[in-house]
Design a protein around this motif. Sequence first.
Motif, PDB file in Angstrom:
ATOM      1  N   GLY A  71     -40.585  66.210 -15.443  1.00 41.83           N
ATOM      2  CA  GLY A  71     -39.468  66.804 -16.185  1.00 41.83           C
ATOM      3  C   GLY A  71     -39.794  68.186 -16.700  1.00 41.83           C
ATOM      4  N   GLU A  72     -39.087  68.550 -17.729  1.00 41.81           N
ATOM      5  CA  GLU A  72     -39.286  69.854 -18.337  1.00 41.81           C
ATOM      6  C   GLU A  72     -40.579  69.893 -19.138  1.00 41.81           C
ATOM      7  OE1 GLU A  72     -36.852  72.531 -18.739  1.00 41.81           O
ATOM      8  OE2 GLU A  72     -35.827  71.592 -17.049  1.00 41.81           O
ATOM      9  N   HIS A  73     -41.182  71.061 -19.217  1.00 45.09           N
ATOM     10  CA  HIS A  73     -42.282  71.228 -20.146  1.00 45.09           C
ATOM     11  C   HIS A  73     -41.870  72.265 -21.177  1.00 45.09           C
ATOM     12  CE1 HIS A  73     -42.983  73.807 -16.660  1.00 45.09           C
ATOM     13  NE2 HIS A  73     -43.392  74.720 -17.513  1.00 45.09           N
ATOM     14  N   ILE A  74     -42.095  71.911 -22.444  1.00 43.64           N
ATOM     15  CA  ILE A  74     -41.666  72.760 -23.562  1.00 43.64           C
ATOM     16  C   ILE A  74     -42.877  73.039 -24.432  1.00 43.64           C
ATOM     17  CG2 ILE A  74     -40.316  72.767 -25.716  1.00 43.64           C
ATOM     18  CD1 ILE A  74     -38.242  71.029 -24.208  1.00 43.64           C
ATOM     19  N   GLN A  75     -43.002  74.286 -24.860  1.00 43.28           N
ATOM     20  CA  GLN A  75     -44.091  74.624 -25.767  1.00 43.28           C
ATOM     21  C   GLN A  75     -43.513  75.054 -27.103  1.00 43.28           C
ATOM     22  OE1 GLN A  75     -47.085  76.983 -23.938  1.00 43.28           O
ATOM     23  NE2 GLN A  75     -48.342  77.122 -25.773  1.00 43.28           N
ATOM     24  N   LEU A  76     -44.063  74.488 -28.173  1.00 46.50           N
ATOM     25  CA  LEU A  76     -43.617  74.843 -29.521  1.00 46.50           C
ATOM     26  C   LEU A  76     -44.751  75.510 -30.286  1.00 46.50           C
ATOM     27  CD1 LEU A  76     -41.819  71.536 -30.647  1.00 46.50           C
ATOM     28  CD2 LEU A  76     -40.785  73.547 -29.574  1.00 46.50           C
ATOM     29  N   GLU A 121     -42.207  62.239 -22.590  1.00 51.47           N
ATOM     30  CA  GLU A 121     -43.140  61.479 -21.748  1.00 51.47           C
ATOM     31  C   GLU A 121     -44.601  61.732 -22.114  1.00 51.47           C
ATOM     32  OE1 GLU A 121     -42.024  62.562 -17.779  1.00 51.47           O
ATOM     33  OE2 GLU A 121     -40.020  61.711 -18.021  1.00 51.47           O
ATOM     34  N   GLN A 122     -44.887  62.952 -22.552  1.00 50.03           N
ATOM     35  CA  GLN A 122     -46.280  63.270 -22.895  1.00 50.03           C
ATOM     36  C   GLN A 122     -46.303  64.365 -23.949  1.00 50.03           C
ATOM     37  OE1 GLN A 122     -48.750  63.912 -19.430  1.00 50.03           O
ATOM     38  NE2 GLN A 122     -50.302  64.988 -20.624  1.00 50.03           N
ATOM     39  N   VAL A 123     -47.210  64.241 -24.906  1.00 50.94           N
ATOM     40  CA  VAL A 123     -47.329  65.211 -26.005  1.00 50.94           C
ATOM     41  C   VAL A 123     -48.777  65.629 -26.156  1.00 50.94           C
ATOM     42  CG1 VAL A 123     -47.180  65.495 -28.522  1.00 50.94           C
ATOM     43  CG2 VAL A 123     -45.364  64.291 -27.299  1.00 50.94           C
ATOM     44  N   ASN A 124     -48.986  66.928 -26.306  1.00 48.01           N
ATOM     45  CA  ASN A 124     -50.320  67.417 -26.644  1.00 48.01           C
ATOM     46  C   ASN A 124     -50.189  68.437 -27.753  1.00 48.01           C
ATOM     47  OD1 ASN A 124     -52.739  69.424 -26.241  1.00 48.01           O
ATOM     48  ND2 ASN A 124     -53.324  67.483 -25.323  1.00 48.01           N
ATOM     49  N   VAL A 125     -50.821  68.159 -28.901  1.00 46.54           N
ATOM     50  CA  VAL A 125     -50.788  69.090 -30.028  1.00 46.54           C
ATOM     51  C   VAL A 125     -52.175  69.676 -30.220  1.00 46.54           C
ATOM     52  CG1 VAL A 125     -50.443  69.314 -32.524  1.00 46.54           C
ATOM     53  CG2 VAL A 125     -48.898  67.874 -31.177  1.00 46.54           C
ATOM     54  N   LEU A 136     -43.952  67.180 -22.405  1.00 47.58           N
ATOM     55  CA  LEU A 136     -43.380  66.920 -21.096  1.00 47.58           C
ATOM     56  C   LEU A 136     -42.305  65.853 -21.233  1.00 47.58           C
ATOM     57  CD1 LEU A 136     -46.590  66.695 -18.867  1.00 47.58           C
ATOM     58  CD2 LEU A 136     -45.020  68.618 -19.079  1.00 47.58           C
ATOM     59  N   GLY A 137     -41.213  66.038 -20.503  1.00 46.81           N
ATOM     60  CA  GLY A 137     -40.142  65.060 -20.521  1.00 46.81           C
ATOM     61  C   GLY A 137     -38.787  65.735 -20.540  1.00 46.81           C
TER      62      GLY A 137
END
Length: 69
Positions: A2-7, A32-36, A46-47
Amino acid sequence: DGEHIQLLLSGMTCASCVSSVEKALNSVAGVEQVNVNLAERSAYILGSATPEALISAVIDVGYGAELSE
Ligand code: 9UX
């Protein structure tokens, strides 16, 4: 995939903060997936969740977030 987004995050100062932000992001529908990353103050997601939903989830648990692109 899916999409990947960065905050870009604010207000995180410890590993416990990271845990809270990760939990909040993981609870958003479509994630779907988180990395902080504490050192970089960044979150990589991701998602199919929208940036708006992700940012709201972070703000709801007491931290700041904006779209980083
Ligand atoms: Mo991280 Mo603790 O902010 O109150 S320092 S959770």
